[in-house]
Design a protein around this motif. Sequence first.
Motif, PDB file in Angstrom:
ATOM      1  N   UNK A  43      -7.812 -37.055  -2.874  1.00  0.00           N
ATOM      2  CA  UNK A  43      -8.861 -37.241  -3.881  1.00  0.00           C
ATOM      3  C   UNK A  43     -10.191 -36.916  -3.217  1.00  0.00           C
ATOM      4  N   UNK A  44     -10.979 -36.085  -3.885  1.00  0.00           N
ATOM      5  CA  UNK A  44     -12.281 -35.709  -3.348  1.00  0.00           C
ATOM      6  C   UNK A  44     -13.353 -36.341  -4.208  1.00  0.00           C
ATOM      7  N   UNK A  45     -14.261 -37.047  -3.562  1.00  0.00           N
ATOM      8  CA  UNK A  45     -15.306 -37.790  -4.262  1.00  0.00           C
ATOM      9  C   UNK A  45     -16.649 -37.152  -3.934  1.00  0.00           C
ATOM     10  N   UNK A  46     -17.381 -36.823  -5.000  1.00  0.00           N
ATOM     11  CA  UNK A  46     -18.686 -36.168  -4.844  1.00  0.00           C
ATOM     12  C   UNK A  46     -19.742 -36.987  -5.580  1.00  0.00           C
ATOM     13  N   UNK A  47     -20.548 -37.768  -4.856  1.00  0.00           N
ATOM     14  CA  UNK A  47     -21.683 -38.410  -5.514  1.00  0.00           C
ATOM     15  C   UNK A  47     -22.774 -37.358  -5.724  1.00  0.00           C
ATOM     16  N   UNK A  48     -23.443 -37.423  -6.853  1.00  0.00           N
ATOM     17  CA  UNK A  48     -24.485 -36.431  -7.110  1.00  0.00           C
ATOM     18  C   UNK A  48     -25.706 -37.078  -7.738  1.00  0.00           C
ATOM     19  N   UNK A  49     -26.847 -36.589  -7.352  1.00  0.00           N
ATOM     20  CA  UNK A  49     -28.125 -37.002  -7.942  1.00  0.00           C
ATOM     21  C   UNK A  49     -29.062 -35.799  -7.847  1.00  0.00           C
ATOM     22  N   UNK A  50     -29.424 -35.268  -9.003  1.00  0.00           N
ATOM     23  CA  UNK A  50     -30.340 -34.115  -9.072  1.00  0.00           C
ATOM     24  C   UNK A  50     -29.876 -32.956  -8.190  1.00  0.00           C
ATOM     25  N   UNK A  51     -28.635 -32.534  -8.403  1.00  0.00           N
ATOM     26  CA  UNK A  51     -28.055 -31.469  -7.584  1.00  0.00           C
ATOM     27  C   UNK A  51     -27.628 -30.266  -8.429  1.00  0.00           C
ATOM     28  N   UNK A  52     -28.336 -30.018  -9.521  1.00  0.00           N
ATOM     29  CA  UNK A  52     -27.922 -28.944 -10.424  1.00  0.00           C
ATOM     30  C   UNK A  52     -27.856 -27.584  -9.742  1.00  0.00           C
ATOM     31  N   UNK A  66      -9.848 -43.546  -7.668  1.00  0.00           N
ATOM     32  CA  UNK A  66      -9.056 -42.433  -7.144  1.00  0.00           C
ATOM     33  C   UNK A  66      -7.572 -42.782  -7.116  1.00  0.00           C
ATOM     34  N   UNK A  67      -6.743 -41.741  -7.134  1.00  0.00           N
ATOM     35  CA  UNK A  67      -5.297 -41.927  -7.100  1.00  0.00           C
ATOM     36  C   UNK A  67      -4.654 -41.289  -5.870  1.00  0.00           C
ATOM     37  N   UNK A  68      -5.424 -40.601  -5.075  1.00  0.00           N
ATOM     38  CA  UNK A  68      -4.871 -39.911  -3.913  1.00  0.00           C
ATOM     39  C   UNK A  68      -4.511 -40.854  -2.777  1.00  0.00           C
ATOM     40  N   UNK A  69      -3.658 -40.364  -1.916  1.00  0.00           N
ATOM     41  CA  UNK A  69      -3.293 -41.130  -0.720  1.00  0.00           C
ATOM     42  C   UNK A  69      -4.400 -41.066   0.328  1.00  0.00           C
ATOM     43  N   UNK A  70      -5.183 -39.993   0.285  1.00  0.00           N
ATOM     44  CA  UNK A  70      -6.287 -39.812   1.221  1.00  0.00           C
ATOM     45  C   UNK A  70      -7.551 -39.500   0.432  1.00  0.00           C
ATOM     46  N   UNK A  71      -8.679 -39.912   0.974  1.00  0.00           N
ATOM     47  CA  UNK A  71      -9.977 -39.645   0.344  1.00  0.00           C
ATOM     48  C   UNK A  71     -10.766 -38.673   1.208  1.00  0.00           C
ATOM     49  N   UNK A  72     -11.469 -37.791   0.537  1.00  0.00           N
ATOM     50  CA  UNK A  72     -12.404 -36.903   1.212  1.00  0.00           C
ATOM     51  C   UNK A  72     -13.716 -37.000   0.459  1.00  0.00           C
TER      52      UNK A  72
END
Length: 110
Positions: A5-14, A81-87
């Motif tokens: 599972x890949x997690x991307x926090x975003x703030x004003x990144x258009x 997330x549902x993945x076994x690993x996080x990125x």
Amino acid sequence: MTTISIIIPTHNAEKYLAATVNSLLNQSMLPNEVIIIDDDSGDKSLEIARQLAGKYPDIISVYSKRFRSATKSRNLGASVSTGEALMFMDADDVIEKSTLEALTDVLTVE
């Protein structure tokens, strides 16, 4: 094979978000899920994230919350997330085409 599972926090990144997500979608091995957490952006980041999720609903999910904290956004992503690993990636990161494949090779222990 390990699910990622890949997690991307975003703030004003258009300006960067589409390139970041496209670098994930062009991998030699697709991620199981991409979770974009929009943290109260004042630009079109949330709109772009939703458009990408509309094109790839089986892979991309979008959450919108006012945290004012990348750490809290990452924690939300990890909790759903549902993945076994996080990125974790930042909204302006771009990765090489074989990154996820190499990562799963390292994570897979026989």
